[in-house]
Design an enzyme around this catalytic site. Sequence first.
Site, mmCIF file in Angstrom:
data_model
loop_
_atom_site.group_PDB
_atom_site.id
_atom_site.type_symbol
_atom_site.label_atom_id
_atom_site.label_comp_id
_atom_site.label_asym_id
_atom_site.label_seq_id
_atom_site.Cartn_x
_atom_site.Cartn_y
_atom_site.Cartn_z
ATOM 1 N N ASP A 80 2.788 -1.017 -7.237
ATOM 2 C CA ASP A 80 1.921 -1.420 -6.136
ATOM 3 C C ASP A 80 0.571 -1.779 -6.750
ATOM 4 O O ASP A 80 -0.228 -0.898 -7.091
ATOM 5 C CB ASP A 80 1.795 -0.273 -5.130
ATOM 6 C CG ASP A 80 0.855 -0.616 -3.974
ATOM 7 O OD1 ASP A 80 0.002 -1.516 -4.146
ATOM 8 O OD2 ASP A 80 0.956 0.015 -2.918
ATOM 9 N N LYS A 88 -5.026 -7.540 -0.941
ATOM 10 C CA LYS A 88 -6.464 -7.404 -1.197
ATOM 11 C C LYS A 88 -7.060 -8.628 -1.907
ATOM 12 O O LYS A 88 -7.250 -9.647 -1.275
ATOM 13 C CB LYS A 88 -6.735 -6.105 -1.967
ATOM 14 C CG LYS A 88 -6.549 -4.863 -1.066
ATOM 15 C CD LYS A 88 -7.140 -3.637 -1.691
ATOM 16 C CE LYS A 88 -6.957 -2.393 -0.849
ATOM 17 N NZ LYS A 88 -7.893 -2.288 0.260
ATOM 18 N N PHE A 138 -1.095 5.801 -1.884
ATOM 19 C CA PHE A 138 -1.313 5.096 -0.614
ATOM 20 C C PHE A 138 -0.622 3.743 -0.716
ATOM 21 O O PHE A 138 -0.890 2.965 -1.616
ATOM 22 C CB PHE A 138 -2.807 4.901 -0.325
ATOM 23 C CG PHE A 138 -3.031 4.291 1.031
ATOM 24 C CD1 PHE A 138 -2.930 5.071 2.175
ATOM 25 C CD2 PHE A 138 -3.290 2.939 1.176
ATOM 26 C CE1 PHE A 138 -3.094 4.508 3.445
ATOM 27 C CE2 PHE A 138 -3.453 2.369 2.433
ATOM 28 C CZ PHE A 138 -3.356 3.164 3.570
HETATM 29 C C1 PLP Z 1 -2.438 0.595 -3.379
HETATM 30 C C2 PLP Z 1 -2.436 0.120 -1.959
HETATM 31 N N1 PLP Z 1 -1.277 -0.291 -1.408
HETATM 32 C C3 PLP Z 1 -1.209 -0.743 -0.148
HETATM 33 C C4 PLP Z 1 -2.327 -0.789 0.643
HETATM 34 C C5 PLP Z 1 -2.232 -1.302 2.050
HETATM 35 O O1 PLP Z 1 -2.806 -2.552 2.133
HETATM 36 P P1 PLP Z 1 -3.180 -3.198 3.557
HETATM 37 O O2 PLP Z 1 -4.305 -2.399 4.100
HETATM 38 O O3 PLP Z 1 -3.544 -4.603 3.215
HETATM 39 O O4 PLP Z 1 -1.961 -3.113 4.394
HETATM 40 C C6 PLP Z 1 -3.561 -0.393 0.111
HETATM 41 C C7 PLP Z 1 -4.779 -0.421 0.936
HETATM 42 O O5 PLP Z 1 -5.759 0.194 0.659
HETATM 43 C C8 PLP Z 1 -3.615 0.077 -1.220
HETATM 44 O O6 PLP Z 1 -4.758 0.487 -1.774
#
Ligand code: PLP
Length: 392
Positions: free
Chosen positions: A219, A248, A134
């Site tokens: 990520d 986050k 994700f």
């Molecule tokens: C690993 C990862 N990358 C990217 C995102 C996307 O982040 P945002 O919701 O702040 O756009 C998330 C959100 O859960 C995530 O867990």
Amino acid sequence: MSRNIAASEQWKDALQDNYGTPGILLTKGKGAFVWDVDGKKYLDFLGGIATNILGHAHPAIASAVSEQITRLGHVSNLYMHPQAIELAQKLQDLVGEPSARTFFCNSGAEANEAAIKLSRLTGRKRIVSTEGSFHGRTVGSLSITGQASKRAAFYPLLSKVKFAPYGDLKSLRKLVNRKTAMVIVEAIQGENGVVVPPDGYLAGVREICDATGALFVIDAVQTGMGRTGEWFGYEHEGVKPDVITLAKGLGGGLPLGAMISLGSKVPTFKPGEHGSTFGGNPIACAAANAAIDFIVENDVLEHVQWAGKYLKDSLETIPGVESIRGSGLLLGVVLKSSQAVELSKICMHKGLLVNAPNKNVIRLAPPLNVTKKQLKTFIEVFAECIKELPHA
Ligand SMILES: Cc1ncc(COP(=O)(O)O)c(C=O)c1O
């Protein structure tokens, strides 16, 4: 009528339905606890989905934010401000790379968008991501998200994206070549149910990227900022990526994301190539600086390692629990039955906030400074909740 129910009606009549209608209206938080509009107290073990790293209304963050908003709230990116410099320098120290260069944005999706654009500056266009990953909901970050159900309604997305099974270096090696601009992986797949790759996976990705010249992007949006007991979740493998994306926990509860390039070989943006009006706003940066200072000064990462182990060891003994996976305070409770959604509802009813990223896993992401007493209460009540499942 309960005020939670009344709020649900208003929510339905005024907001898009993309989140459905959550059952409770939260109005107050302190440390690891939140209260709903009817005064019910909850032990929050989801922490705004791994975001409130120091819990709710932490005094260090509250005072940094209050101080900053009365001094200088927003300046755009046409001007410098000290909080962004301080935070970018702190991130350099934490990644241990003076060559680290940060671009600030507001969210994880934006951090990954920035990484996608940065990778295009290599002259290459192809991206390899992982199945089950994700990376966000914007068109670019959705294109590299390895969950077909989330992408289905939104084609056409970016072309030239391929997905390798997570944790499988042999498959990855077949997909990555000298035309690949970047390979993006999470150190732990949080949204996919806290899935941990085999030992050596990140080191293997590093090797594949070195051999082909593809950028290695980690990520760390969910695993970063101390969540796993390390700053960014990859350090235990002794590797360094070329790019780290964060959000986050970075802002300690305020909206803040970052894309960090490491090393002189990685391209960096030139004036005009990228930007964000709010990205790296002084208030969000002040909160991030306060959160990092608190974590460093209070050895919070050591506490995370201890607390994660304590939680894992205790939860493993609860009947109905198959296993616990994850690291530090990002844990997935794997159930023997596929009743995670039902269990998360029972938990809420009994005053625990958790979530079910899939049908047999409960995700836990409590504040990094959670206390032993709070851990004990959680374990006790969670065990009672499992007993209430119809097929436990
Ligand atoms: C690993 C990862 N990358 C990217 C995102 C996307 O982040 P945002 O919701 O702040 O756009 C998330 C959100 O859960 C995530 O867990």
